[in-house]
Scaffold this motif. Structure first.
Motif, PDB file in Angstrom:
ATOM      1  N   UNK A  46      27.474 -15.382 -11.900  1.00 32.71           N
ATOM      2  CA  UNK A  46      28.146 -14.487 -11.097  1.00 32.71           C
ATOM      3  C   UNK A  46      27.762 -13.273 -10.764  1.00 32.71           C
ATOM      4  N   UNK A  47      27.389 -12.555 -11.971  1.00 33.68           N
ATOM      5  CA  UNK A  47      27.046 -11.187 -11.951  1.00 33.68           C
ATOM      6  C   UNK A  47      25.723 -11.111 -11.074  1.00 33.68           C
ATOM      7  N   UNK A 100      25.736  -1.837 -11.594  1.00 32.03           N
ATOM      8  CA  UNK A 100      25.705  -2.175 -13.048  1.00 32.03           C
ATOM      9  C   UNK A 100      27.019  -1.398 -13.748  1.00 32.03           C
ATOM     10  N   UNK A 101      26.989  -0.183 -12.998  1.00 32.74           N
ATOM     11  CA  UNK A 101      27.896   0.842 -13.809  1.00 32.74           C
ATOM     12  C   UNK A 101      29.115   0.443 -13.468  1.00 32.74           C
ATOM     13  N   UNK A 102      29.377   0.194 -11.912  1.00 35.12           N
ATOM     14  CA  UNK A 102      30.847  -0.068 -11.570  1.00 35.12           C
ATOM     15  C   UNK A 102      31.196  -1.476 -11.596  1.00 35.12           C
ATOM     16  N   UNK A 143      29.076  -6.970 -23.080  1.00 34.93           N
ATOM     17  CA  UNK A 143      28.170  -5.917 -23.124  1.00 34.93           C
ATOM     18  C   UNK A 143      26.991  -5.965 -23.030  1.00 34.93           C
ATOM     19  N   UNK A 144      26.574  -6.988 -24.238  1.00 36.89           N
ATOM     20  CA  UNK A 144      25.095  -7.236 -24.315  1.00 36.89           C
ATOM     21  C   UNK A 144      24.262  -7.804 -23.077  1.00 36.89           C
ATOM     22  N   UNK A 145      25.100  -8.658 -22.606  1.00 37.58           N
ATOM     23  CA  UNK A 145      24.620  -9.173 -21.159  1.00 37.58           C
ATOM     24  C   UNK A 145      24.196  -7.946 -20.149  1.00 37.58           C
ATOM     25  N   UNK A 146      25.135  -7.060 -20.025  1.00 37.72           N
ATOM     26  CA  UNK A 146      25.165  -5.939 -19.241  1.00 37.72           C
ATOM     27  C   UNK A 146      23.699  -5.141 -19.469  1.00 37.72           C
ATOM     28  N   UNK A 147      23.630  -5.071 -21.060  1.00 36.94           N
ATOM     29  CA  UNK A 147      22.370  -4.369 -21.310  1.00 36.94           C
ATOM     30  C   UNK A 147      21.205  -4.781 -20.832  1.00 36.94           C
ATOM     31  N   UNK A 148      21.251  -6.293 -21.116  1.00 38.45           N
ATOM     32  CA  UNK A 148      20.004  -6.848 -20.691  1.00 38.45           C
ATOM     33  C   UNK A 148      19.716  -6.770 -19.033  1.00 38.45           C
TER      34      UNK A 148
END
Lengths: 578, 594
Positions: free
Chosen positions: A157-158, A257-259, A272-277
C-alpha cells in the motif's frame, strides 16, 4: 524507433561485450550494498560492542570489496567506451562509404560543410549515447526495480502511495521528449549551416582576400554563429521548464514519507521500522526519477543526430551497378546513339550521335556551356543520359559495373583538383600501385617532369589542397600525368591544356601521339591547335552537334569552326608569309 | 616545402599551462556577476537540500512517535518550500549557464574566425583546409560541457570542500588529519599520470584533425575519386585514419578512467583508517564513539567533492588539448598585415611601380629576381611567358597578397605596405586562376565584390562580360542557386561569373589572371570588344596564353625565370624578333606542324 534499430544494428557485433558490461554494472550495483552493511557492523560490533579483534577482517572486507568494485567499474566503463568507439567507427565507415558512392548529382546540390557536420558532430551524439546513456538507463532501471521489489515486500500500500505521483513525472517525461526533439533538430541544422559557412570561407579564402570582403565574411559567419548559440539556448529553455520540476517531483517522495508515511504510522497501517527502511531506500527511487529528464534529453539528442546520419545513409545513388553487371575490360569503342540529357527540366544535350574506335581521337569544340563536359561525363557514367544510349564496345554503359567502367577511362577534368599529397601521390592517384618510374614517365609525357624536378624535393613535394602553390598550367599538367599513368583504353582530356603555353602544348601533343595509338581519345579544347589533328571534330552548340568532320573538312565548310579558326588565326597568312 | 597533409600530425610543443585555462576564464569575465550569483544560489540550494534529511529525521524521531499530525504537516510544508526554492534555483542555473556557456563559445569562435580572416594565403596554403575547419567548429564545440557545467560545479565543489574541511577540523583535529591523509596520495598519483593523460588527449585532438582533413578533401575531390574509381583505396586510407582516432580515444579513456577507482579506493581506505585510529585513540583527545560514527559518515561528504574535482580536472586536461590549438590559431601572427601607422589608400589613380623586387615563397627559391618596371595609370599590361615563370606572382604582389623580400611595390608612388590592406584591395578587381563560387545565387556571387551594388549594376557587369545570356538560360536566371563546387556551371561559366564579379567592384586596377582560359573564342572576342571600353581609365594586368587575348595590350612583358626578358607593344616586340616573336609565330608554325 528506426534510430534505435540502426544503432542496434551497429552494436550487434559487440553485443557480447555490451551485455557482459551490463552484467558488470549489475554486479557492481550489488557490491555497492556491501560497504554500508559492513560499516554498520563495524559501528555496532566494534565501536559500540568493543570487539576490536573484528575490526581488521571487516576493514579488509571493505577494502577488498572496494578494490574489486573499482576494478569492475573501470572494466565496464572501458568496455562501454570500447563498444561505443567501435559503433562510431563503423558508422563513420558507412557514412564515408556512402559519400563515396553518391553520384555527382548529389554533390552538385549538397554543401561540403553539411556532409562534414554529419560525420563529425552528429556521430558524436551517437558516441555519447552508446558509451554513456544506454548503460545509465539500464543502471537506473535496475536500481529502481530492486528498490521497488523490496518496498513492495515491506508494504504494498505505501509503495503504491509513493508511486502515486509518478504518473506526473511520466507525463512530464513524455512531454519533454516530444518538445525537445524539434529543438535538437534545429541545433543540428544550424550546426550544419555554421560548418558550411566556415568551410566555404576557408576554401574560398583567396577570393575573400582579393575583394577584401573579410568584414562581410565575418558578418555571414556571425549570423550562423549566433544562430547556433540561440538554437542551443532555445533548447535549454525547453529543458529548464521540465527538468527542475521533475527534480522537485523526486524530492516530493520525501514529503510523502513525512506526511503520508507519518500518518500511516500513527494510524498503525505500517510500522515505524518499515518507514525507516523506506526512507533509506528512497535514494534508489528518486535518483532514477531525477535522472529520467536528463536521459530523455540525451536520448533525443542522439535520436535527432542519428536521424540526420540515417538520412544520408539512406540516400540511394541513382548511378550504381545493376545486378550481374559486366566486369570485362572494354577495348574502348565508344558510341553515342541519339543521346539526350536533361538536368532537371533544363535540356543540356539533344540527339547526340557519333562513334569512335580505339586509335581515334574525337575533339569537341563549342561555346562555353554548350554541353561539352556533360557529353564526356556521360561516358564515365557520372550522369545517366535521359534519352538514347551511350555504348562502350557496343554495350550500354549502364550494363557495366561502374567501377570496371571507370577503371578503364582516364579523365583529366577541366576543373583540376589536386590533393594535399606529394606530387608522386597525386600522379599515382588513379593507379596507386604503379612504380615510381611509371610516374616519372607519365610526368615526362605531360611535360611536367622538368618543373617538378626544379622543386627542391622533386616528386616528394607536397602540394596544397586544390593544388595551391602551383600555377594553372602546372596543375593541369599534373592532372594530365595522373590520367596518363592510368593507361586506360579510353582517355578524356577536358580542356587540359588551356593554361599551358602553346609550345608546351605542342610538345605534349607530340608526346601523346604514340600513347594514344591504341586508345580512344576525347579532347575538349578551345584552341584550334589542340584539336586540329583529331580524326573527328564535333562542334557543339546549345547541346546539339552543329558541325562534324576533320579540320580540313570543317574549314572548307566555312561554318562555325571556320569562324573560330579565323578568330584565332585571322592573320595566319600574314604571319606565315612574313 | 613545410606543407602539412592529412596524415602528418601537427606537432605542438607546449608545456601544460594553466594560462590556457586562465585565458578561457577571461572569456567569462563579462559574466562574472551572473556566475557569482549562480554560484551563491547553488550553494544556498545545496545547503537547503541538507535540510531535507534533517526534516525527515525530525519526523521519524519526534513527530511520528508522538503522533503529532500537525507537526508533520508543518514539516512537509517546510520541505515543499525547500523543493520550490530548489526548483527555482535549478531553473535559474540551467538558464544562465546555458546562456553564458553558449555566449562564451560564441565569442571564442568569433575570435578565431575573425583572426583567420587576417591570416595570409600562406597560412591556408600550408595545411589542409579540414584542419583549420576542425579548429573553428569542432574544437570550440568540445569546450561546451566544461563551460556550461564545469565552472559552476568547480566553484560549488570547492566551496563545499572548504566547508567540510572546516567542519571536520572543528569536530576533531586528529581524526580530520587522518581523513586528509589520503589526499596527498591522490594528488601524487594524479600528477604522475598527468603527462600520460595530456599526451593521450593531445593525440586525440591531432587524430581528429587528421581525419577531418581527409574527410574534407575526400568530399571536395570526390569527382576525381569517382572518375579514377579509387573509392576502395580511399576507403582503406580513411579506415586507417578512423582507426587511429579510435585507438587514440581508447588510449586516452584508459588513463582518464583511472581517476574514479583511485578516489574510490583511497576514500574507503581513509574511512578504514578512521576506524583504526578512532578505536585506538578512543577516550583520548576528545574522541568519543559518537565522533567516530559522525566522522565515518562525513568521510564520504569529504571525498565526494574531491571526486567531482577529479572529474573536473580530467575535463580540463581534455579541454586544454583543444584550447591550446584554438589559442595557437588565434595567436598565429599574420605575416601580411597592416603595419603600424598604415594609412588609408586614397583613391587610386593607377600608377604601379616595381622597384628591384625580389620574392620567394620558400627560402632560397627565388621566384622574382630583381624585377623593376613602371606602369602609367590607365595602361594595359599583358604578361606572357612559360608556366611557372612568375607571372601570377607579380600580379599577386600588386594586391599585397604576399610581402616582398627585397625592393618595393608602389602604387601611385606609395609603398603597398604603408597603406591598409582593406583600402588597397577594395580598389582592385582581381580575377584569380582558381574561380571560387560561394553557395548562394548567381546574383550573390556577382555582387560579392560590392555588396551594395544594385541588381541593375550586377546585370550590367554580367552583360559586359557576356555572361548575361547564359545566366538567363539557367532555370532561375540570376536567382539560380549555385554552390561551392559550382554545381552545374562549366569552368568557363564560372570564369565569366568571376569576371563579372571583378568588374562590378569598379576597380582602378584590374587583374585578370588567366581569366578567360576556359572561355570559347567567340565569347572571348565579344568580351574583348566590351573590355576595351571597360578597361579605359583603368590600369590592368592580363595574364593569358591565348595570344589573341593579349595582342591589344599597351605593353607586353615577357617573363621568364622570374625576370622580365622583353617588354613593349605587340608591334615593337614582333619587330625585335626575340622571345615574344618566337612565341607568337610558334603558334602558327606549330599549327602547321600538327
Amino acid at each position: 524507433m528506426r534510430e534505435f534499430k540502426w544503432v542496434w544494428g551497429l552494436m550487434r557485433k559487440y553485443r557480447a561485450i555490451f551485455f557482459t558490461a551490463l552484467g558488470l554494472v549489475f554486479v557492481v550495483n550489488l557490491l555497492n550494498l556491501i560497504n554500508p552493511i559492513v560499516q554498520g557492523k563495524i559501528v555496532d560490533e566494534v565501536i559500540e560492542g568493543g570487539m576490536l579483534e573484528k575490526l581488521l577482517p571487516f576493514v579488509l572486507l571493505m577494502i577488498g570489496n572496494t578494490v574489486v568494485r573499482a576494478a569492475l567499474r573501470y572494466t565496464y566503463l572501458y568496455m562501454f567506451e570500447n563498444v561505443s568507439q567501435n559503433v562510431v567507427y563503423n558508422a563513420r565507415r558507412d557514412v564515408f562509404r556512402k559519400v563515396q558512392e553518391l553520384d555527382f548529382d548529389f554533390f552538385d546540390r549538397t554543401r561540403t560543410g553539411d556532409i562534414m557536420a554529419r560525420i563529425t558532430g552528429d556521430l558524436d551524439a551517437v558516441r555519447h549515447f552508446t558509451a554513456y546513456v544506454l548503460y545509465s538507463i539500464f543502471m537506473h532501471t535496475v536500481t529502481l526495480i530492486l528498490a521497488l521489489t523490496v518496498m513492495f515486500i515491506k508494504s504494498a500500500t505505501f509503495t503504491l502511495v509513493l508511486l502515486a505521483i509518478t504518473p506526473i513525472t511520466g507525463i512530464l517525461a513524455v512531454r519533454l521528449s516530444g518538445t525537445v526533439r524539434p529543438a535538437f533538430s534545429a541545433i543540428r541544422e544550424q550546426f550544419a549551416r555554421l560548418n558550411s559557412v566556415v568551410q566555404e570561407n576557408i576554401s574560398g579564402n583567396r577570393v575573400v582576400k582579393a575583394f577584401a570582403q573579410e568584414e562581410y565574411e565575418i558578418y555571414k559567419f556571425s549570423r550562423e554563429n549566433s544562430g547556433f548559440r540561440d538554437s542551443n539556448i532555445r533548447a535549454s529553455r525547453i529543458w529548464e521548464k521540465y527538468l527542475p520540476v521533475m527534480d522537485a517531483m523526486a524530492g516530493l517522495l520525501s514529503v510523502q514519507i513525512i506526511l503520508v508515511g507519518g500518518i500511516m504510522v500513527i494510524n498503525r497501517n505500517i510500522t515505524l521500522g518499515d518507514l525507516v527502511t523506506f526512507n533509506s531506500f528512497l535514494w534508489a527511487l528518486n535518483n532514477p526519477m531525477r535522472m529520467i529528464g536528463w536521459l530523455i534529453n540525451d536520448t533525443q539528442r542522439f535520436a535527432t543526430s542519428a536521424e540526420k546520419v540515417m538520412m544520408l545513409l539512406n540516400r540511394e545513388p541513382r548511378i550504381k551497378s545493376r545486378e550481374g553487371a559486366i566486369v570485362k575490360k572494354p577495348e574502348g569503342r565508344v558510341e553515342f546513339r541519339n543521346v539526350s540529357f536533361k538536368y532537371g527540366k533544363e535540356p543540356v544535350l539533344e540527339d547526340i550521335s557519333f562513334s569512335a574506335n580505339p586509335g581515334q581521337t574525337v575533339a569537341i569544340v563549342g561555346p562555353t556551356g554548350s554541353g561539352k563536359s556533360t557529353l564526356v561525363s556521360l561516358i564515365s557514367r557520372f550522369y545517366d543520359c535521359t534519352g538514347g544510349s551511350v555504348l562502350v564496345d557496343g554495350i550500354d554503359v549502364r550494363d557495366y559495373d561502374v567501377r570496371t567502367l571507370r577503371d578503364n577511362i582516364a579523365v583529366a577534368m577541366q576543373d583540376v583538383f589536386l590533393f594535399s599529397e606529394t606530387i608522386e601521390g597525386n600522379i599515382a592517384y588513379g593507379a596507386p600501385d604503379v612504380s615510381v618510374e611509371k610516374v616519372k614517365w607519365a610526368a615526362q609525357l605531360a611535360c611536367a617532369h622538368d618543373f617538378i624536378m626544379e622543386f627542391p624535393e622533386g616528386f616528394d613535394t607536397i602540394i596544397g589542397e586544390r593544388g595551391v602553390g602551383l600555377s594553372g598550367g602546372q596543375k593541369q599538367r599534373i592532372a594530365l600525368a595522373r590520367a596518363i599513368v592510368k593507361e586506360a583504353p579510353i582517355v578524356i582530356l577536358d580542356d587540359t591544356t588551356s593554361s599551358v603555353d602553346i609550345e608546351t602544348e605542342h610538345q605534349i601533343q607530340q608526346n601523346l601521339r604514340d600513347y594514344c595509338k591504341n586508345r580512344t581519345t576525347f579532347i575538349i579544347a578551345h584552341r584550334i591547335s589542340s584539336v586540329k589533328h583529331a580524326d573527328l571534330i564535333l562542334v557543339l552548340e546549345g547541346g546539339r552537334i552543329v558541325e562534324r568532320g576533320t579540320h580540313d573538312e570543317l574549314l572548307a565548310m566555312k561554318g562555325r569552326y571556320y569562324d573560330i579558326f579565323v578568330n584565332q588565326y585571322g592573320d595566319f597568312d600574314k604571319v606565315v608569309n612574313e | 616545402m613545410a606543407r602539412n597533409k592529412f596524415d602528418i600530425d601537427e606537432e605542438l610543443d607546449v608545456k601544460f599551462d594553466f594560462k590556457q585555462v586562465r585565458r578561457l576564464l577571461g572569456y567569462l569575465k563579462p559574466y562574472k556577476g551572473k556566475v557569482a550569483f549562480t554560484v551563491l544560489l547553488m550553494i544556498a540550494s545545496s545547503l537547503l537540500a541538507l535540510l531535507g534529511p534533517y526534516l525527515v529525521k525530525v519526523a521519524i524521531d519526534e513527530k511520528i512517535p508522538s503522533g503529532d499530525t500537525g507537526g508533520l504537516v508543518l514539516l512537509a510544508a517546510i520541505f515543499v518550500v525547500t523543493l520550490v526554492f530548489g526548483t527555482v534555483c535549478m531553473k535559474y542555473r540551467i538558464r544562465t549557464m546555458s546562456q553564458i556557456g553558449q555566449s562564451v563559445i560564441y565569442s571564442i569562435r568569433e575570435d578565431i574566425f575573425t583572426h583567420i580572416q587576417r591570416l595570409p594565403f600562406a597560412y591556408y596554403d600550408s595545411r589542409p583546409h579540414g584542419k583549420i575547419l576542425v579548429r573553428v567548429v569542432n574544437y570550440v564545440n568540445s569546450l561546451s560541457d566544461l563551460l556550461s557545467n564545469g565552472i559552476i560545479n568547480l566553484i560549488t565543489d570547492i566551496f563545499t570542500l572548504a566547508a567540510i574541511i572546516c567542519w571536520l577540523l572543528i569536530l576533531n583535529v586528529r581524526l580530520a588529519l587522518v581523513c586528509f591523509a589520503g589526499l596527498p596520495v591522490l594528488i601524487t598519483i594524479t600528477l604522475l599520470i598527468k603527462n600520460a593523460q595530456r599526451k593521450a588527449w593531445q593525440k586525440v585532438s591531432r587524430k581528429l584533425s587528421n581525419m577531418n582533413a581527409y574527410i574534407h578533401e575526400s568530399i571536395c575531390g570526390i569527382k576525381v575519386t569517382q572518375s579514377f574509381a579509387r573509392e576502395k583505396e580511399n576507403m582503406d586510407i580513411f579506415l586507417g585514419q578512423n582507426d587511429e582516432y579510435r585507438k587514440a580515444w581508447i588510449d586516452a579513456i584508459k588513463v582518464q578512467f583511472l581517476m574514479w577507482p583511485m578516489v574510490d579506493v583511497i576514500s574507503v581506505a581513509s574511512a578504514c583508517a578512521i576506524f583504526f585510529a578512532g578505536t585506538r585513540w578512543l577516550g583520548t583527545a576528545g574522541i568519543t564513539t559518537g565522533i567516530i560514527i559522525a566522522f565515518t559518515s562525513y568521510v564520504w561528504r569529504f571525498w565526494e567533492p574531491i571526486s567531482n574535482l577529479g572529474n573536473f580536472y580530467n575535463s580540463i586536461i581534455n579541454a586544454v588539448a583543444y584550447l591550446e590549438r584554438i589559442f595557437e590559431t588565434i595567436d598565429e601572427k599574420p605575416t601580411v598585415a597592416n603595419l603600424p601607422g598604415a594609412v588609408e589608400m586614397p583613391q587610386v589613380k593607377g600608377a604601379v611601380e616595381f622597384k628591384d623586387v625580389v620574392f620567394c615563397y620558400e627560402k632560397d627559391e627565388v621566384v622574382l629576381d630583381h624585377v623593376s618596371f613602371k606602369v602609367e595609370p590607365g595602361e594595359t599590361i599583358a604578361l606572357v611567358g612559360p608556366t611557372g615563370a612568375g607571372k601570377s606572382t607579380i600580379v599577386s604582389l600588386v594586391s599585397r597578397f604576399y610581402d616582398v623580400q627585397e625592393g618595393s611595390v608602389l602604387i601611385d608612388g606609395k609603398d603597398v605596405r604603408s597603406v591598409t590592406l582593406e583600402s588597397l584591395r577594395k580598389q582592385m578587381g582581381v580575377m584569380l586562376q582558381d574561380t571560387f563560387i560561394f553557395s548562394g545565387t548567381v546574383m550573390d556571387n556577382i555582387k560579392y565584390s560590392r555588396l551594395d551594388a544594385t541588381d541593375e549594376e550586377a546585370i550590367a557587369a554580367a552583360k559586359a562580360v557576356c555572361a548575361h545570356d547564359f545566366i538567363m538560360t539557367l532555370p532561375d536566371g540570376y536567382k539560380t542557386e549555385v554552390n561551392e563546387r559550382g554545381s552545374r556551371l562549366s569552368v568557363g561559366q564560372r570564369q565569366l561569373i568571376s569576371f563579372a564579379r571583378a568588374l562590378l567592384a569598379d576597380p582602378r586596377i584590374l587583374i585578370l589572371d588567366e581569366a578567360t582560359s576556359s572561355i570559347d573564342t567567340k565569347t572571348e572576342l565579344a568580351l574583348q570588344a566590351g573590355l576595351q571600353r571597360l578597361l579605359k581609365g583603368r590600369t590592368s594586368f592580363i595574364i593569358a596564353h591565348r595570344l589573341s587575348t593579349i595582342k591589344n595590350a599597351d605593353r607586353i612583358m615577357y617573363i621568364d625565370n622570374g625576370r622580365i626578358i622583353e617588354q613593349g607593344s605587340h608591334e615593337e616586340l614582333m619587330e625585335r624578333k626575340g622571345a615574344y616573336y618566337k612565341l607568337y609565330t610558334a603558334q602558327y608554325q606549330l599549327l602547321e606542324a600538327v
